[in-house]
Design an enzyme around this catalytic site. Structure first.
Site, PDB file in Angstrom:
ATOM      1  N   ASP A  34       0.221  -1.873 -38.321  1.00 38.47           N
ATOM      2  CA  ASP A  34       1.203  -0.938 -38.851  1.00 38.47           C
ATOM      3  C   ASP A  34       0.669  -0.443 -40.195  1.00 38.47           C
ATOM      4  O   ASP A  34      -0.203  -1.074 -40.799  1.00 38.47           O
ATOM      5  CB  ASP A  34       2.547  -1.645 -39.012  1.00 38.47           C
ATOM      6  CG  ASP A  34       3.591  -0.770 -39.659  1.00 38.47           C
ATOM      7  OD1 ASP A  34       3.779   0.369 -39.210  1.00 38.47           O
ATOM      8  OD2 ASP A  34       4.209  -1.224 -40.646  1.00 38.47           O
ATOM      9  N   ASP A  36       2.641   1.755 -43.198  1.00 33.69           N
ATOM     10  CA  ASP A  36       3.507   1.668 -44.379  1.00 33.69           C
ATOM     11  C   ASP A  36       4.073   0.263 -44.535  1.00 33.69           C
ATOM     12  O   ASP A  36       4.701  -0.275 -43.616  1.00 33.69           O
ATOM     13  CB  ASP A  36       4.653   2.673 -44.264  1.00 33.69           C
ATOM     14  CG  ASP A  36       4.173   4.112 -44.331  1.00 33.69           C
ATOM     15  OD1 ASP A  36       3.618   4.497 -45.359  1.00 33.69           O
ATOM     16  OD2 ASP A  36       4.351   4.830 -43.319  1.00 33.69           O
TER      17      ASP A  36
END
Length: 488
Positions: A34, A36
């Site tokens: 992932d 952010d």
């Protein structure tokens, strides 16, 4: 001795690295990151919103709605699509080329410096194992694309945006968004298309919406997890790791930084004056560099942990290379090399009110990176200094890197060493960017780790294989940063 407070030096983060290094090799193993909150601290969309506000090209109401929506729980794909409809208004009517250019600029100046060093080392560890590394995010390619390139990641999963017949963005998503169950589905599709075995693969995320995503692989890890993901990880027996965040800047740090610059200038002036009294300008410069470096580091609360320091003194004169991360590098160079060197720097530094006068005194060769002919001419005095016994210091990237990964190396430093008949000596700075980020003015106390690599003889190099030779030196930096001396 290594810095005991280095973020990746112990605990769960170190165990993650060890697990990766002991995992099966090959592209059938995936590593899905992932973006952010996992690879970077914070949210990349905020850098875009700040830019648009600064340039008055977004309505305040849109910004307020974005902030309000961002505080709500975005649990489902539908929640995220509603959020995207608000933020997408900012980009409606713009071309993808505009956003690509903006994304590269913002990554360089704002987003890149927020990459977690621990995440960078994990990515490097997976790449070294030959794993298929993927940046899997619900953000757009304008946000994740520059990061993937800088981190050496070939594959990305992101939210595609719709483009109209005129080649402009509509502000609406194009197809399913990789959020929640959508990200899990995107990972499964990717794995099927690239022959990735999900049961032996890794995934890393921070948000509770990514529980389905993490559950697609056999080796999930909750990184900097939200409360919901932390609970889910405990229930499912998933590993949890919290990366160290950027240090906070308060009045003490501001005062330390002011004292640092005062110590640098005062120490340099004192040393130079004493040397001139003794009748030697070079002795004065050397004394000023050493004293200024010592006083500035002392005032800032920064100390040096150096591996291989003897290489500095064994092979001078030389062309010293360093991976440039922040203004702190200048202070480290003074404390490390002590003197008997002249810098090579971009011409913009000549007008810097703090470092410009100092660098002119040090007989810096200022080069115009956009003018190759001028750059070669500007290096001629540096060749003469090397031949007279004075070393040269240069950042082969030509500018500060946005992440712990050094950017592409330019060939000027190597031409310089070849022409003068001296070796190049790599100075690998591990964490100056962590104590003072790329565009920051505040220095934080801590231990800067430096590895001085053995001198590299370039006398047998020629133009035909120079690109390959230069890249091999850059690879030394990547290898050293990923496998720090004394830690593996």
């Amino acid at each position: 001795m290594s810095d005991p407070d280095a973020p990746i030096a112990g605990g769960a983060a170190a165990q993650l690295l060890e697990d990766v290094r002991n995992s099966p090799e090959g592209p059938q193993v995936g590593a899905f990151f992932d973006f952010d909150g996992t690879v970077i601290a914070g949210y990349s969309v905020m850098a875009f919103m700040r830019h648009h506000l600064r340039n008055f090209d977004v309505h305040l109401s849109t910004t307020l709605k974005t902030l309000a929506a961002g505080t709500q729980k975005l649990e489902t794909e539908e929640d995220f699509r509603k959020f995207l409809q608000i933020t997408g208004r900012t980009w409606a009517g713009r071309t993808p080329e505009e956003l690509e250019q903006l994304g590269q600029q913002l990554f360089r100046d704002e987003i890149g410096p927020s990459v977690y060093p621990e995440a960078w080392r994990l990515v490097r560890a997976h790449l070294e194992r030959g794993h298929t590394v993927v940046l899997a995010s619900s953000a757009t390619r304008f946000q994740v694309g520059p990061a993937a390139k800088a981190l050496g990641i070939e594959h990305t999963l992101y939210t595609a945006l719709e483009v109209d017949a005129d080649g402009k963005l509509t502000g609406h998503p194009d197809g399913r968004t990789p959020y929640g169950e959508g990200k899990a589905a995107a990972v499964k599709d990717f794995a099927a298309a690239h022959q990735v075995d999900l049961d032996t693969s890794f995934a890393y995320s921070n948000g509770n919406e990514d529980v389905p995503f993490l559950a697609t692989v056999g080796r999930p890890t909750a990184v900097n997890p939200s409360g919901g993901l932390r609970r889910a990880a405990a229930e499912r027996g998933w590993p949890v790791v919290d990366f160290a965040g950027r240090p906070w800047s308060g009045p003490v740090e501001v005062a330390r930084t002011a004292g640092t610059y005062a110590g640098m200038m005062g120490g340099f002036a004192t040393g130079l004056g004493l040397g001139l009294i003794g009748g030697s300008r070079r002795a004065g410069l050397n004394m000023g560099i050493g004293l200024g470096g010592d006083l500035s580091l002392l005032a800032s609360g920064v100390s040096l942990d150096v591996h291989g320091a003897h290489h500095i003194w064994d092979s001078q004169p030389a062309v010293f290379l360093f991976n440039h991360q922040s203004q702190l590098d200048v202070l480290v160079l003074g404390g490390l090399l002590r003197g008997n060197f002249a810098p090579v720097a971009k011409k913009e530094l000549a007008t810097n009110p703090l470092f410009g006068p100092l660098m002119r005194l040090l007989e810096t060769a200022f080069i115009d990176r956009a003018d190759n002919a001028q750059a070669r001419k500007a290096l001629e005095p540096a060749v003469e200094r090397l031949r007279s016994g004075v070393s040269v210091v240069i950042a082969p990237e030509g500018t500060r890197s946005a992440t712990p990964s050094p950017g592409p190396f330019k060939k000027g430093a190597f031409h310089l060493a070849m022409q003068a008949g001296v070796p190049v000596i790599p100075l690998v700075f591990r964490n100056t960017g962590e104590l003072m980020s790329r565009n920051a003015m505040i220095i934080h106390p801590g231990v800067v780790q430096v590895a001085v690599l053995p001198p590299i003889d370039v006398s047998g190099w020629d133009a035909e294989d120079l690109d390959e030779r230069v890249e091999s030196v850059r690879q030394l930096y990547l290898d050293t940063l990923a496998h720090w001396p004394g830690e593996d």
